[in-house]
Design an enzyme around this catalytic site. Structure first.
Site, PDB file in Angstrom:
ATOM      1  N   GLU A 245       4.480  -6.012  -6.625  1.00 35.03           N
ATOM      2  CA  GLU A 245       3.852  -6.640  -5.329  1.00 35.03           C
ATOM      3  C   GLU A 245       2.098  -6.395  -5.647  1.00 35.03           C
ATOM      4  O   GLU A 245       2.143  -5.129  -5.573  1.00 35.03           O
ATOM      5  CB  GLU A 245       4.695  -5.819  -4.320  1.00 35.03           C
ATOM      6  CG  GLU A 245       3.592  -6.282  -3.008  1.00 35.03           C
ATOM      7  CD  GLU A 245       3.652  -5.736  -1.881  1.00 35.03           C
ATOM      8  OE1 GLU A 245       2.685  -4.871  -0.824  1.00 35.03           O
ATOM      9  OE2 GLU A 245       5.147  -5.337  -1.165  1.00 35.03           O
ATOM     10  N   CYS A 282      -0.968  -3.711   2.723  1.00 36.24           N
ATOM     11  CA  CYS A 282      -0.717  -5.286   2.069  1.00 36.24           C
ATOM     12  C   CYS A 282      -0.767  -6.704   2.594  1.00 36.24           C
ATOM     13  O   CYS A 282      -1.298  -6.975   2.242  1.00 36.24           O
ATOM     14  CB  CYS A 282       0.607  -5.007   1.067  1.00 36.24           C
ATOM     15  SG  CYS A 282       2.181  -4.450   1.518  1.00 36.24           S
TER      16      CYS A 282
END
Length: 497
Positions: A245, A282
């Site tokens: 990620e 995020c």
């Protein structure tokens, strides 16, 4: 070369707190991986794996005050936020224990022989087995839920894979504490402690992904760091899956009808979402398409008021603070960019939240590509559009994302087509919400097109376990040679197709 010390640093002052460990050498990485690999057989029993996960959750809860104190000292995220994160972390461990007990993650499929088919079908029995040692690269912004005891570790252990975790340098003392609790949990479950091994150091992380006994890797971090490790994983003599990620802009589209209905509500909602955790989620909404006109102006005014009232905050470390200040300054100086609330330094160790504005038309002219890239920290970009065509044109220039959000009105005529345009951009599409907050659930998907992630998998939710498994089919195999999970009598009572 002498072993390099690993220091715990107070982000509120920038001063070292204590030496926690030393960076691992190549030889130590080799020993760590081989020690973890030697525990694979012990992890094969599903009942024991489920017990490990539940005991780990219990030990983390019991040590909660110490864990939260350690994490706050190294991240400045605060006891309230960290208390919630610890609860999420232990719930996630218990959730994966339930996944292991239930057993459908093994995806058992049985086709009985049939000589009448073309071609004739033999006896076929398929299930999934663990890949092997998993390298886990801890995240900076979630010292618990995406770090040592986090989702990558929990899902890998649930799959039956030992883990070697590369600690994040922002919270090494927290990492050591959590690793010690996981290793204690392994011992209490009757497993070797080396089902979980912790290492430190940048070079150690590179050595880890290259080790021949490492079978897969999970990473949460920057595009630059993640891409380097992804390339290393792919260029090995035997390439391995790398589930990274890396970064996400998390665009939001606000329709004209929506802003007419609730401009002020959306302005305050966006401010709360983009400043949550000092903008270090995020899933922070980093880019917003909002209409021009009076209602759009009311939205910007509400956003201005709410962001102006936010307090200066400490970021995870001074390097990130410096990158935030440089990134926001660079963007604010671009032609055509306004700053109703200028993001910048709040003090020697803090930052002020802010947001930037630009006309969508100017954004399409080029030279402002930085506005379409993630800037880690409490800042967002509001692009004002005049037409439906401008929305489409801007969306066509966006990279892949973890999330995309549509703010719409009831009976909104643009909703269906906008939702269709947002869907290819992200792994999770929200309607009338804000993306900061990722529920741990079976239907969750925390991933998205590159650079959000390097694979199509999720790192949150029950299906995160699939990253660490591979399918195997047994053909025409006598019953006594089959794993119990595949035998006709189904002694373990597993769900099967």
């Amino acid at each position: 070369m002498a072993a390099q010390p690993v220091w715990s640093v107070d982000p509120r002052t920038g001063k070292p707190r204590e030496q926690v460990a030393v960076e691992a050498t190549a030889e130590e990485i080799d020993r760590a991986v081989r020690a973890a690999a030697a525990t694979r057989e012990a992890l094969a029993d599903r009942t024991t794996r489920a017990a490990l996960l539940r005991i780990a959750a219990d030990l983390l809860d019991e040590a909660g005050s110490h864990v939260i104190e350690a994490a706050d000292a190294e991240t400045a995220l605060g006891p309230v936020r960290l208390t919630g994160e610890l609860a999420r972390t232990t719930a996630q461990l218990r959730s994966f224990a339930d996944v292991v007990d239930e057993g459908s993650f093994l995806d058992v499929r049985i086709d009985l022989p049939d000589a009448t088919t073309t071609p004739p079908r033999p006896d076929l029995r398929r299930w999934k087995i663990p890949l092997g040692v998993v390298a886990v690269y801890a995240a900076s912004n979630f010292p618990l839920a995406f770090s040592v005891p986090g989702g990558d570790t929990a899902s890998a252990l649930a799959a039956g894979c030992p883990v070697v975790i590369k600690a994040h340098p922002d919270h090494p003392a927290t990492s050591e504490l959590c690793a010690s609790l996981l290793r204690r949990a392994a011992a209490k479950a009757g497993l070797p402690e080396d089902v979980v091994v912790l290492v430190h150091g940048f070079d150690a992380g590179v050595e880890l992904v290259r080790h021949p006994l490492v079978a897969a890797a999970g990473f949460t971090g920057s595009v630059r760091g993640g891409r380097a490790l992804f390339d290393a994983a792919a260029s090995r003599p035997v390439p391995i899956p790398f589930h990274g990620e890396l970064g996400s802009l998390n665009p939001v589209v606000i329709t004209g009808a929506a802003v007419e209905e609730r401009a002020e509500e959306m302005g305050t909602g966006l401010a709360a979402s983009m400043t949550m955790g000092q903008g270090q989620f995020c899933t922070k909404p980093g880019f917003v398409l909002a209409p021009t006109g009076e209602a759009g102006d009311r939205f910007v005014t509400a956003l201005t008021d709410a962001v102006s009232e936010s307090e200066p905050g400490v970021m995870l470390d001074h390097r990130m603070r410096g990158a935030f200040l440089a990134g926001t300054s660079e963007r604010a100086e671009l032609s055509g960019v306004g700053a109703p609330v200028l993001p910048g330094p709040g003090g020697e160790h803090t930052v002020n939240a802010g947001f930037l504005t630009v006309d969508a038309e100017a954004l399409l002219e080029g030279g402002r590509e930085a506005l379409l890239e993630e800037c880690f920290g409490p800042v967002t970009v509001v692009a004002r559009y005049d037409s439906r065509e401008e929305i489409t044109a801007v969306l066509s220039r966006l990279p892949g994302n973890l999330t995309a959000t549509l703010q719409m009105a009831d009976e909104d005529p643009e909703a269906a087509t906008l939702l269709a345009e947002l869907t290819p951009l992200a792994g999770r599409v929200l309607v009338n919400g804000w993306p900061t907050g990722v529920a741990v659930a079976g239907a969750q998907h925390h991933g998205g097109p590159y650079p959000a992630t390097t694979s199509t998998s999720t790192s949150v939710g029950a299906t995160a376990i699939e990253r660490w498994l591979r399918p195997v089919t047994y053909q025409s195999t006598p019953q006594h040679l089959l794993p119990p999970e595949l035998r006709d009598d189904n002694p373990l009572g597993l769900p099967r197709r």
